[in-house]
Design a protein around this motif. Sequence first.
Motif, PDB file in Angstrom:
ATOM      1  N   LEU A   5       0.813  -1.218   0.000  1.00 39.81           N
ATOM      2  CA  LEU A   5       0.000   0.000   0.000  1.00 39.81           C
ATOM      3  C   LEU A   5       0.845   1.266   0.000  1.00 39.81           C
ATOM      4  CD1 LEU A   5      -2.687   1.547   0.340  1.00 39.81           C
ATOM      5  CD2 LEU A   5      -2.486   1.155   2.786  1.00 39.81           C
ATOM      6  N   GLU A   6       1.855   1.299   0.836  1.00 34.34           N
ATOM      7  CA  GLU A   6       2.673   2.510   0.976  1.00 34.34           C
ATOM      8  C   GLU A   6       3.440   2.863  -0.292  1.00 34.34           C
ATOM      9  OE1 GLU A   6       2.460   4.728   3.474  1.00 34.34           O
ATOM     10  OE2 GLU A   6       0.841   3.386   4.050  1.00 34.34           O
ATOM     11  N   SER A   7       3.704   1.871  -1.141  1.00 26.64           N
ATOM     12  CA  SER A   7       4.470   2.150  -2.357  1.00 26.64           C
ATOM     13  C   SER A   7       3.602   2.719  -3.479  1.00 26.64           C
ATOM     14  CB  SER A   7       5.166   0.873  -2.852  1.00 26.64           C
ATOM     15  OG  SER A   7       4.204  -0.059  -3.317  1.00 26.64           O
ATOM     16  N   LEU A   8       2.292   2.624  -3.342  1.00 23.52           N
ATOM     17  CA  LEU A   8       1.400   3.153  -4.376  1.00 23.52           C
ATOM     18  C   LEU A   8       1.273   4.665  -4.257  1.00 23.52           C
ATOM     19  CD1 LEU A   8      -1.522   0.539  -4.280  1.00 23.52           C
ATOM     20  CD2 LEU A   8       0.235   0.782  -6.048  1.00 23.52           C
ATOM     21  N   PRO A   9       1.185   5.368  -5.386  1.00 21.61           N
ATOM     22  CA  PRO A   9       1.001   6.824  -5.341  1.00 21.61           C
ATOM     23  C   PRO A   9      -0.474   7.190  -5.141  1.00 21.61           C
ATOM     24  CG  PRO A   9       1.149   6.117  -7.613  1.00 21.61           C
ATOM     25  CD  PRO A   9       1.349   4.881  -6.768  1.00 21.61           C
ATOM     26  N   TYR A  10      -0.711   8.472  -4.893  1.00 19.63           N
ATOM     27  CA  TYR A  10      -2.065   9.012  -4.873  1.00 19.63           C
ATOM     28  C   TYR A  10      -2.440   9.444  -6.288  1.00 19.63           C
ATOM     29  CZ  TYR A  10      -2.261   9.211   0.224  1.00 19.63           C
ATOM     30  OH  TYR A  10      -2.292   8.884   1.557  1.00 19.63           O
ATOM     31  N   ARG A  11      -3.684   9.255  -6.650  1.00 21.09           N
ATOM     32  CA  ARG A  11      -4.193   9.676  -7.955  1.00 21.09           C
ATOM     33  C   ARG A  11      -4.535  11.168  -7.871  1.00 21.09           C
ATOM     34  NH1 ARG A  11      -9.976   9.474  -9.885  1.00 21.09           N
ATOM     35  NH2 ARG A  11      -9.915   9.450 -12.164  1.00 21.09           N
ATOM     36  N   TRP A  93      -9.361   2.041 -10.185  1.00 21.33           N
ATOM     37  CA  TRP A  93      -8.219   2.659 -10.895  1.00 21.33           C
ATOM     38  C   TRP A  93      -7.166   1.619 -11.268  1.00 21.33           C
ATOM     39  CZ3 TRP A  93      -8.428   5.738  -5.951  1.00 21.33           C
ATOM     40  CH2 TRP A  93      -9.479   6.648  -5.969  1.00 21.33           C
ATOM     41  N   LYS A  94      -7.617   0.414 -11.605  1.00 19.44           N
ATOM     42  CA  LYS A  94      -6.745  -0.687 -12.031  1.00 19.44           C
ATOM     43  C   LYS A  94      -5.657  -1.015 -11.004  1.00 19.44           C
ATOM     44  CE  LYS A  94      -7.621   0.337 -16.843  1.00 19.44           C
ATOM     45  NZ  LYS A  94      -7.433   1.441 -17.734  1.00 19.44           N
ATOM     46  N   GLY A  95      -5.909  -0.698  -9.733  1.00 18.78           N
ATOM     47  CA  GLY A  95      -4.974  -1.032  -8.666  1.00 18.78           C
ATOM     48  C   GLY A  95      -3.706  -0.198  -8.644  1.00 18.78           C
ATOM     49  N   LYS A  96      -3.689   0.911  -9.397  1.00 20.84           N
ATOM     50  CA  LYS A  96      -2.469   1.720  -9.516  1.00 20.84           C
ATOM     51  C   LYS A  96      -2.289   2.751  -8.398  1.00 20.84           C
ATOM     52  CE  LYS A  96      -3.143   2.961 -13.928  1.00 20.84           C
ATOM     53  NZ  LYS A  96      -2.889   3.518 -15.250  1.00 20.84           N
ATOM     54  N   TYR A  97      -3.360   3.011  -7.606  1.00 17.82           N
ATOM     55  CA  TYR A  97      -3.295   4.088  -6.611  1.00 17.82           C
ATOM     56  C   TYR A  97      -3.813   3.612  -5.261  1.00 17.82           C
ATOM     57  CZ  TYR A  97      -2.975   6.785 -10.920  1.00 17.82           C
ATOM     58  OH  TYR A  97      -2.604   7.258 -12.147  1.00 17.82           O
ATOM     59  N   LYS A  98      -3.260   4.201  -4.192  1.00 18.32           N
ATOM     60  CA  LYS A  98      -3.719   3.873  -2.842  1.00 18.32           C
ATOM     61  C   LYS A  98      -4.853   4.784  -2.387  1.00 18.32           C
ATOM     62  CE  LYS A  98      -0.062   6.564  -0.559  1.00 18.32           C
ATOM     63  NZ  LYS A  98       1.086   6.433   0.351  1.00 18.32           N
ATOM     64  N   GLY A  99      -5.102   5.834  -3.147  1.00 22.99           N
ATOM     65  CA  GLY A  99      -6.144   6.803  -2.813  1.00 22.99           C
ATOM     66  C   GLY A  99      -6.021   7.983  -3.747  1.00 22.99           C
TER      67      GLY A  99
END
Length: 160
Positions: A5-11, A93-99
């Motif tokens: 989770l922490e490695s994903l960016p915000y959209r 969002w295709k799992g690309k973002y944590k929020g």
Amino acid sequence: MMTDLESLPYRPCAGVVLLNRDGLIFTGQRIDNPVPAWQMPQGGIDAGEKPKQAALRELWEETGIRADLVEKIAKTRDWVTYDLPPELLGKVWKGKYKGQKQKWFLFRFLGEDSDVNIVTEHPEFSVWAWKPYTEVLDSIVPFKRAVYAEVFDEFRDWLR
């Protein structure tokens, strides 16, 4: 495969608090949610797009309200963020973002209710209403409630 989770960016996202003449806020019931989930117009910022441009585009795409029917009153000083709840991670969002990290704009609506058309090319809302900000807070999905409260607090001088 579960992504950290922490490695994903915000959209990056832009949102609109649209006030009518009575100081009420535009909200729509999300068409894709089986439980009542109201929200204000908002959506992703496209590559090369400025946040205000994105806000006006999203407003048009979701409500049919043209840019010439609103005037900007204010915008949030900083980006406001929220994390997706665990059950939505990897699904939206295709799992690309944590929020999302959002820039919110407060616009005054200069048009008439007849200028609103939620039957758009890609509809987001099944119904819409003008609501006081307290009612908007009560009807938003729980994981976005803190963001809305923060935005309303920043815009409190203009909200009744």
